[in-house]
Write a protein that holds these residues in place. Structure first.
Motif, PDB file in Angstrom:
ATOM      1  N   ILE B  56      -9.539 -41.818 -47.376  1.00  0.00           N
ATOM      2  CA  ILE B  56     -10.890 -42.078 -47.887  1.00  0.00           C
ATOM      3  C   ILE B  56     -11.455 -43.353 -47.281  1.00  0.00           C
ATOM      4  N   ILE B  57     -10.652 -44.429 -47.315  1.00  0.00           N
ATOM      5  CA  ILE B  57     -11.182 -45.720 -46.845  1.00  0.00           C
ATOM      6  C   ILE B  57     -11.450 -45.697 -45.342  1.00  0.00           C
ATOM      7  N   THR B  58     -10.539 -45.047 -44.587  1.00  0.00           N
ATOM      8  CA  THR B  58     -10.785 -45.006 -43.143  1.00  0.00           C
ATOM      9  C   THR B  58     -12.010 -44.151 -42.831  1.00  0.00           C
ATOM     10  N   TYR B  59     -12.215 -43.107 -43.645  1.00  0.00           N
ATOM     11  CA  TYR B  59     -13.400 -42.275 -43.434  1.00  0.00           C
ATOM     12  C   TYR B  59     -14.659 -43.112 -43.630  1.00  0.00           C
ATOM     13  N   VAL B  60     -14.674 -43.862 -44.732  1.00  0.00           N
ATOM     14  CA  VAL B  60     -15.825 -44.725 -45.004  1.00  0.00           C
ATOM     15  C   VAL B  60     -16.004 -45.743 -43.878  1.00  0.00           C
ATOM     16  N   ALA B  61     -14.890 -46.346 -43.473  1.00  0.00           N
ATOM     17  CA  ALA B  61     -14.963 -47.352 -42.407  1.00  0.00           C
ATOM     18  C   ALA B  61     -15.489 -46.730 -41.121  1.00  0.00           C
ATOM     19  N   GLN B  62     -15.016 -45.531 -40.835  1.00  0.00           N
ATOM     20  CA  GLN B  62     -15.446 -44.868 -39.608  1.00  0.00           C
ATOM     21  C   GLN B  62     -16.939 -44.545 -39.634  1.00  0.00           C
ATOM     22  N   ARG B  63     -17.363 -43.893 -40.737  1.00  0.00           N
ATOM     23  CA  ARG B  63     -18.747 -43.421 -40.802  1.00  0.00           C
ATOM     24  C   ARG B  63     -19.746 -44.567 -40.947  1.00  0.00           C
ATOM     25  N   PHE B  64     -19.389 -45.535 -41.769  1.00  0.00           N
ATOM     26  CA  PHE B  64     -20.405 -46.542 -42.092  1.00  0.00           C
ATOM     27  C   PHE B  64     -20.277 -47.842 -41.311  1.00  0.00           C
ATOM     28  N   ILE B  65     -19.146 -48.062 -40.679  1.00  0.00           N
ATOM     29  CA  ILE B  65     -19.046 -49.288 -39.879  1.00  0.00           C
ATOM     30  C   ILE B  65     -18.930 -48.951 -38.402  1.00  0.00           C
ATOM     31  N   ILE B  71     -18.911 -48.824 -32.352  1.00  0.00           N
ATOM     32  CA  ILE B  71     -17.680 -49.427 -31.828  1.00  0.00           C
ATOM     33  C   ILE B  71     -16.494 -48.548 -32.210  1.00  0.00           C
ATOM     34  N   GLU B  72     -16.595 -47.244 -31.867  1.00  0.00           N
ATOM     35  CA  GLU B  72     -15.542 -46.303 -32.237  1.00  0.00           C
ATOM     36  C   GLU B  72     -14.202 -46.669 -31.605  1.00  0.00           C
ATOM     37  N   TYR B  73     -14.251 -47.399 -30.502  1.00  0.00           N
ATOM     38  CA  TYR B  73     -12.982 -47.745 -29.851  1.00  0.00           C
ATOM     39  C   TYR B  73     -12.127 -48.673 -30.710  1.00  0.00           C
ATOM     40  N   MET B  74     -12.724 -49.263 -31.766  1.00  0.00           N
ATOM     41  CA  MET B  74     -11.957 -50.131 -32.658  1.00  0.00           C
ATOM     42  C   MET B  74     -11.196 -49.326 -33.714  1.00  0.00           C
ATOM     43  N   GLN B  75     -11.328 -47.995 -33.626  1.00  0.00           N
ATOM     44  CA  GLN B  75     -10.754 -47.110 -34.635  1.00  0.00           C
ATOM     45  C   GLN B  75      -9.310 -47.444 -34.994  1.00  0.00           C
ATOM     46  N   THR B  76      -8.431 -47.450 -33.986  1.00  0.00           N
ATOM     47  CA  THR B  76      -7.007 -47.613 -34.259  1.00  0.00           C
ATOM     48  C   THR B  76      -6.717 -48.904 -35.005  1.00  0.00           C
ATOM     49  N   ILE B  77      -7.281 -49.996 -34.514  1.00  0.00           N
ATOM     50  CA  ILE B  77      -6.933 -51.296 -35.094  1.00  0.00           C
ATOM     51  C   ILE B  77      -7.493 -51.428 -36.509  1.00  0.00           C
ATOM     52  N   VAL B  78      -8.695 -50.897 -36.713  1.00  0.00           N
ATOM     53  CA  VAL B  78      -9.270 -50.957 -38.063  1.00  0.00           C
ATOM     54  C   VAL B  78      -8.441 -50.111 -39.018  1.00  0.00           C
ATOM     55  N   PHE B  79      -8.032 -48.927 -38.555  1.00  0.00           N
ATOM     56  CA  PHE B  79      -7.239 -48.044 -39.408  1.00  0.00           C
ATOM     57  C   PHE B  79      -5.909 -48.694 -39.774  1.00  0.00           C
ATOM     58  N   PRO B 110       7.704 -51.249 -46.787  1.00  0.00           N
ATOM     59  CA  PRO B 110       6.809 -51.926 -45.850  1.00  0.00           C
ATOM     60  C   PRO B 110       6.669 -51.174 -44.531  1.00  0.00           C
ATOM     61  N   LEU B 111       7.655 -50.347 -44.214  1.00  0.00           N
ATOM     62  CA  LEU B 111       7.579 -49.617 -42.946  1.00  0.00           C
ATOM     63  C   LEU B 111       6.551 -48.493 -42.975  1.00  0.00           C
ATOM     64  N   ILE B 112       6.039 -48.145 -44.180  1.00  0.00           N
ATOM     65  CA  ILE B 112       4.949 -47.158 -44.205  1.00  0.00           C
ATOM     66  C   ILE B 112       3.775 -47.714 -43.412  1.00  0.00           C
ATOM     67  N   THR B 113       3.688 -49.047 -43.384  1.00  0.00           N
ATOM     68  CA  THR B 113       2.635 -49.705 -42.607  1.00  0.00           C
ATOM     69  C   THR B 113       2.539 -49.129 -41.210  1.00  0.00           C
ATOM     70  N   THR B 114       3.703 -48.995 -40.598  1.00  0.00           N
ATOM     71  CA  THR B 114       3.715 -48.513 -39.225  1.00  0.00           C
ATOM     72  C   THR B 114       4.124 -47.050 -39.170  1.00  0.00           C
ATOM     73  N   GLY B 120      -1.534 -41.112 -38.059  1.00  0.00           N
ATOM     74  CA  GLY B 120      -1.848 -39.821 -37.445  1.00  0.00           C
ATOM     75  C   GLY B 120      -2.808 -39.021 -38.303  1.00  0.00           C
ATOM     76  N   LEU B 121      -2.558 -39.036 -39.598  1.00  0.00           N
ATOM     77  CA  LEU B 121      -3.420 -38.300 -40.515  1.00  0.00           C
ATOM     78  C   LEU B 121      -4.854 -38.817 -40.455  1.00  0.00           C
ATOM     79  N   THR B 122      -5.013 -40.121 -40.537  1.00  0.00           N
ATOM     80  CA  THR B 122      -6.370 -40.672 -40.556  1.00  0.00           C
ATOM     81  C   THR B 122      -7.092 -40.379 -39.239  1.00  0.00           C
ATOM     82  N   LEU B 123      -6.346 -40.451 -38.129  1.00  0.00           N
ATOM     83  CA  LEU B 123      -6.975 -40.171 -36.837  1.00  0.00           C
ATOM     84  C   LEU B 123      -7.346 -38.695 -36.726  1.00  0.00           C
TER      85      LEU B 123
END
Lengths: 276, 193
Positions: B56-65, B71-79, B110-114, B120-123
């Motif tokens: 949900i949050i990445t979707y919002v970040a993608q669509r609205f920011i 700046i779609e190329y920032m996708q990975t780092i923002v996610f 903490p490894l869920i972070t990476t 993969g899901l968010t992308l």
């Protein structure tokens, strides 16, 4: 390249970071878990070797058990009595007097004392050598002297002597039992740290066989059993045993043993024992 | 129409394109936290929460920011930033609510972070152009698929502890073989949708 090309990414990423950071800071306050301050104090006092010598995995777990009173304050073999004292202060209890145990190689049959059966040219490892018909030593109970215990010791407390025997330095030994477990001959045993007199033979062979194979083995003459004023020496399976609880370190047996299979901690012994 | 497409997304995420066994994402916790069914379940729940929230949050970040500022190329780092923050939050909550679960999950939490399954899901959500409803369904499906795989695997491993195995296969070797066989089994769902 416009200024927006730099500004937007920086601002959006920075802004997001700021928002999440603030959120997390708030959450960390809200979901704060109170850690028992004792656990941290105890953890800081422990040596941090994570050797597992106390029986639980790692110093963290041990600290938790001590703080909850499930483990004894003197449970850490590495820290010894000093640590036990410190932990007892933290916990507000008395140290119950259990003695520090150190490993001891109960074999004195080095290459000059004990005959060889054959020449071993394999891997320099006791476990491997033991697979070849029990190693090259004629005595199947003795120290093979290839240093497997030395390699496994995390504290550098074992050194190999010139006549191919393992020798444990009691001061460095923490009683983690790693060498005891790895030795294929089971020739390393735990003895009390302050025990000075130890029978340095592991052979269950009869006296006649021991005589043929090794010049410093226990031949089962039982002179020490009779000589001991405290009755602290038992005899079983062709081998004498010292009952460390009864032994007073009087060194009488050391002098009586015809094959010098009983070892005093210090060679020049006798005068010093009067003091201790 | 939309009801059936949502069902297809769900089934596809759980079985056909199972994140662990078909896409080979999130293998690390799959092997690491699968010794006991109970901890596997806990891990599955933690991943489910992170996946749903992150989607949900990445979707919002993608669509609205990102889209707005082009700046779609920032996708990975923002996610990754979003996921990392969420994992921190989950860790705090679990430590507060269930300390035993916190301990048994250990370093894998903490490894869920990476965890590449989450990223993969968010992308994939963005790639497939899902709307909000679809991506939530997709996230839940992926999380159920992950939980299903890891719990099944843990159950098999629990049984395997008791079985008489050749020494050389004990522990991880047989676990890896089991994982590959499970993956083969899940290939049977291929062509379902």
């Amino acid at each position: 390249m416009t200024i927006e090309g730099i500004l937007y990414p920086v601002a959006s990423l920075g802004g997001l970071g700021l928002v999440f950071g603030a959120g997390l800071a708030y959450a960390s306050q809200k979901f704060k878990v109170d850690v028992d301050p004792k656990v941290t104090t105890i953890r800081d006092l422990l040596p941090g070797a994570n050797c597992g010598g106390c029986g639980v995995p790692g110093c963290d777990s041990f600290a938790k058990l001590v703080s909850s009173g499930e483990a004894a304050v003197d449970g850490c073999p590495v820290g010894g009595p000093e640590l036990a004292q410190k932990l007892a202060e933290v916990m507000g209890v008395e140290v119950t007097g259990s003695t520090r145990q150190v490993a001891k190689v109960i074999c004195n049959g080095g290459s000059d004392a004990c005959k060889e059966k054959f020449i071993y040219n394999g891997i320099t490892d006791c476990v491997a050598a033991n697979l070849v018909s029990g190693g090259s030593k004629s005595c199947k109970f003795g120290c093979l002297g290839l240093g497997t215990c030395k390699n496994v010791c995390p504290f550098g407390a074992i050194e190999m002597t010139e006549d191919h025997l393992a020798k444990i330095i009691p001061e460095k030994c923490t009683g983690c039992l790693k060498c005891v477990e790895v030795c294929p001959k089971n020739v390393i045993v735990m003895t009390p740290f302050h025990q000075e007199v130890v029978i340095t033979c592991n052979s269950n062979d009869s006296g006649k066989l021991v005589r043929q194979k090794c010049s410093v083995g226990c031949i089962g003459c039982q002179i020490c059993v009779k000589a001991c004023p405290e009755g602290a020496i038992d005899f079983e399976n062709n081998l004498a045993f010292i009952n460390y609880e009864k032994c007073t370190n009087c060194y009488i047996c050391v002098g009586k043993c015809p094959t010098k299979a009983i070892e005093g901690k210090v060679k020049k012994a006798t005068e010093e024992t009067a003091v201790s | 129409m939309s009801g059936s497409s949502i069902f297809i997304i769900l089934v596809s995420a759980i079985f056909v394109n199972n994140f662990v066994l078909s896409r080979f994402l999130g293998i690390c916790p799959f092997l690491g936290v699968s010794k006991q069914v109970e901890t596997a379940m806990g891990m599955g729940m933690a991943v489910t929460f992170v996946m749903a929230m992150a989607s949900i949050i990445t979707y919002v970040a993608q669509r609205f920011i990102l889209d707005k500022l082009r700046i779609e190329y920032m996708q990975t780092i923002v996610f990754i930033l979003v996921i990392a923050s969420l994992v921190q939050l989950v860790e705090m909550v679990i430590q507060k609510t269930s300390y035993s679960l916190y301990q048994s999950l250990g370093v894998y939490l903490p490894l869920i972070t990476t965890n590449c399954a989450v990223l993969g899901l968010t992308l994939l959500n963005i790639q497939n152009d899902y709307n909000l409803v679809e991506l939530i369904v997709h996230a839940i499906g992926a999380a159920i698929g992950f939980t299903l795989a890891i719990v099944l695997f843990a159950a098999i491993r629990e049984r395997m502890e008791l079985s008489d195995l050749p020494v050389a296969f004990k522990g991880f070797p047989i676990a890896l073989i089991t994982a590959s066989l499970m993956s083969l089994a899940f290939m049977g769902f291929m062509g379902l949708v």
